[in-house]
Write a protein that holds these residues in place. Structure first.
Motif, PDB file in Angstrom:
ATOM      1  N   UNK A   2       2.527  -1.582 -11.770  1.00  0.00           N
ATOM      2  CA  UNK A   2       3.079  -2.681 -10.971  1.00  0.00           C
ATOM      3  C   UNK A   2       1.965  -3.427 -10.257  1.00  0.00           C
ATOM      4  N   UNK A   3       2.009  -4.757 -10.327  1.00  0.00           N
ATOM      5  CA  UNK A   3       0.989  -5.589  -9.683  1.00  0.00           C
ATOM      6  C   UNK A   3       1.170  -5.684  -8.173  1.00  0.00           C
ATOM      7  N   UNK A   4       2.372  -5.417  -7.681  1.00  0.00           N
ATOM      8  CA  UNK A   4       2.648  -5.555  -6.255  1.00  0.00           C
ATOM      9  C   UNK A   4       2.463  -4.254  -5.484  1.00  0.00           C
ATOM     10  N   UNK A   5       1.960  -3.215  -6.143  1.00  0.00           N
ATOM     11  CA  UNK A   5       1.780  -1.910  -5.492  1.00  0.00           C
ATOM     12  C   UNK A   5       0.375  -1.403  -5.774  1.00  0.00           C
ATOM     13  N   UNK A   6      -0.308  -1.012  -4.695  1.00  0.00           N
ATOM     14  CA  UNK A   6      -1.584  -0.331  -4.842  1.00  0.00           C
ATOM     15  C   UNK A   6      -1.357   1.123  -4.452  1.00  0.00           C
ATOM     16  N   UNK A   7      -1.491   2.019  -5.412  1.00  0.00           N
ATOM     17  CA  UNK A   7      -1.263   3.440  -5.208  1.00  0.00           C
ATOM     18  C   UNK A   7      -2.581   4.089  -4.812  1.00  0.00           C
ATOM     19  N   UNK A   8      -2.629   4.640  -3.602  1.00  0.00           N
ATOM     20  CA  UNK A   8      -3.844   5.257  -3.073  1.00  0.00           C
ATOM     21  C   UNK A   8      -3.642   6.762  -2.988  1.00  0.00           C
ATOM     22  N   UNK A   9      -4.561   7.519  -3.561  1.00  0.00           N
ATOM     23  CA  UNK A   9      -4.480   8.981  -3.538  1.00  0.00           C
ATOM     24  C   UNK A   9      -5.393   9.525  -2.451  1.00  0.00           C
ATOM     25  N   UNK A  10      -4.857  10.457  -1.696  1.00  0.00           N
ATOM     26  CA  UNK A  10      -5.635  11.112  -0.654  1.00  0.00           C
ATOM     27  C   UNK A  10      -5.462  12.616  -0.781  1.00  0.00           C
ATOM     28  N   UNK A  67       5.548   9.848   0.930  1.00  0.00           N
ATOM     29  CA  UNK A  67       4.544   8.811   0.683  1.00  0.00           C
ATOM     30  C   UNK A  67       4.468   7.979   1.952  1.00  0.00           C
ATOM     31  N   UNK A  68       3.355   7.332   2.160  1.00  0.00           N
ATOM     32  CA  UNK A  68       3.195   6.426   3.284  1.00  0.00           C
ATOM     33  C   UNK A  68       3.175   5.017   2.697  1.00  0.00           C
ATOM     34  N   UNK A  69       4.221   4.244   2.983  1.00  0.00           N
ATOM     35  CA  UNK A  69       4.387   2.912   2.415  1.00  0.00           C
ATOM     36  C   UNK A  69       4.126   1.873   3.498  1.00  0.00           C
ATOM     37  N   UNK A  70       3.054   1.120   3.334  1.00  0.00           N
ATOM     38  CA  UNK A  70       2.668   0.096   4.303  1.00  0.00           C
ATOM     39  C   UNK A  70       2.634   0.646   5.729  1.00  0.00           C
ATOM     40  N   UNK A  71       2.155   1.888   5.869  1.00  0.00           N
ATOM     41  CA  UNK A  71       1.997   2.505   7.176  1.00  0.00           C
ATOM     42  C   UNK A  71       3.184   3.315   7.664  1.00  0.00           C
ATOM     43  N   UNK A  72       4.309   3.269   6.967  1.00  0.00           N
ATOM     44  CA  UNK A  72       5.504   4.015   7.369  1.00  0.00           C
ATOM     45  C   UNK A  72       5.733   5.194   6.432  1.00  0.00           C
ATOM     46  N   UNK A  88       0.848  -1.183   0.000  1.00  0.00           N
ATOM     47  CA  UNK A  88       0.000   0.000   0.000  1.00  0.00           C
ATOM     48  C   UNK A  88       0.888   1.238   0.000  1.00  0.00           C
ATOM     49  N   UNK A  89       0.752   2.070  -1.026  1.00  0.00           N
ATOM     50  CA  UNK A  89       1.499   3.319  -1.103  1.00  0.00           C
ATOM     51  C   UNK A  89       0.476   4.444  -1.140  1.00  0.00           C
ATOM     52  N   UNK A  90       0.411   5.210  -0.047  1.00  0.00           N
ATOM     53  CA  UNK A  90      -0.535   6.320   0.061  1.00  0.00           C
ATOM     54  C   UNK A  90       0.192   7.618  -0.261  1.00  0.00           C
TER      55      UNK A  90
END
Length: 88
Positions: free
Chosen positions: A41-49, A64-69, A19-21
């Motif tokens: 990329x299939x291994x990344x879900x890009x979330x826009x906020x 960016x927030x990557x897997x909560x970090x 998860x990449x926010x």
């Protein structure tokens, strides 16, 4: 339905999705190279906020927030490199 979880043939290969926010305001400020790097990329879900609630950091850095970090960088290219290093 419960038994279908235990069948041998029911298991499919699962792809781990990171998860990449991202904050839209931050991307507008630092460039949109992030989309090009991760959109296919299939291994990344890009979330826009509209906001990731990290305004103090977001105001000064590309983040960016990557897997909560939180991942922060001085520019968009460095951010892409740091995100790639943070992915599982």
């Amino acid at each position: 339905m419960v038994f279908s979880f235990f069948k041998k043939g029911a298991r499919e290969k699962q792809v781990l999705v990171n998860q990449v926010d991202i904050c839209i305001s931050n991307i507008a400020q630092h460039g949109d190279d992030l989309y090009d790097a991760f959109e296919n990329r299939d291994d990344v879900q890009l979330n826009e906020f509209g906001c990731t609630s990290n305004c103090e950091v977001c105001d000064c850095h590309a983040i960016a927030v990557v897997n909560g970090d939180i991942v922060k960088a001085d520019d968009q290219q460095q951010l892409i490199e740091l995100i790639n290093e943070s992915l599982v």
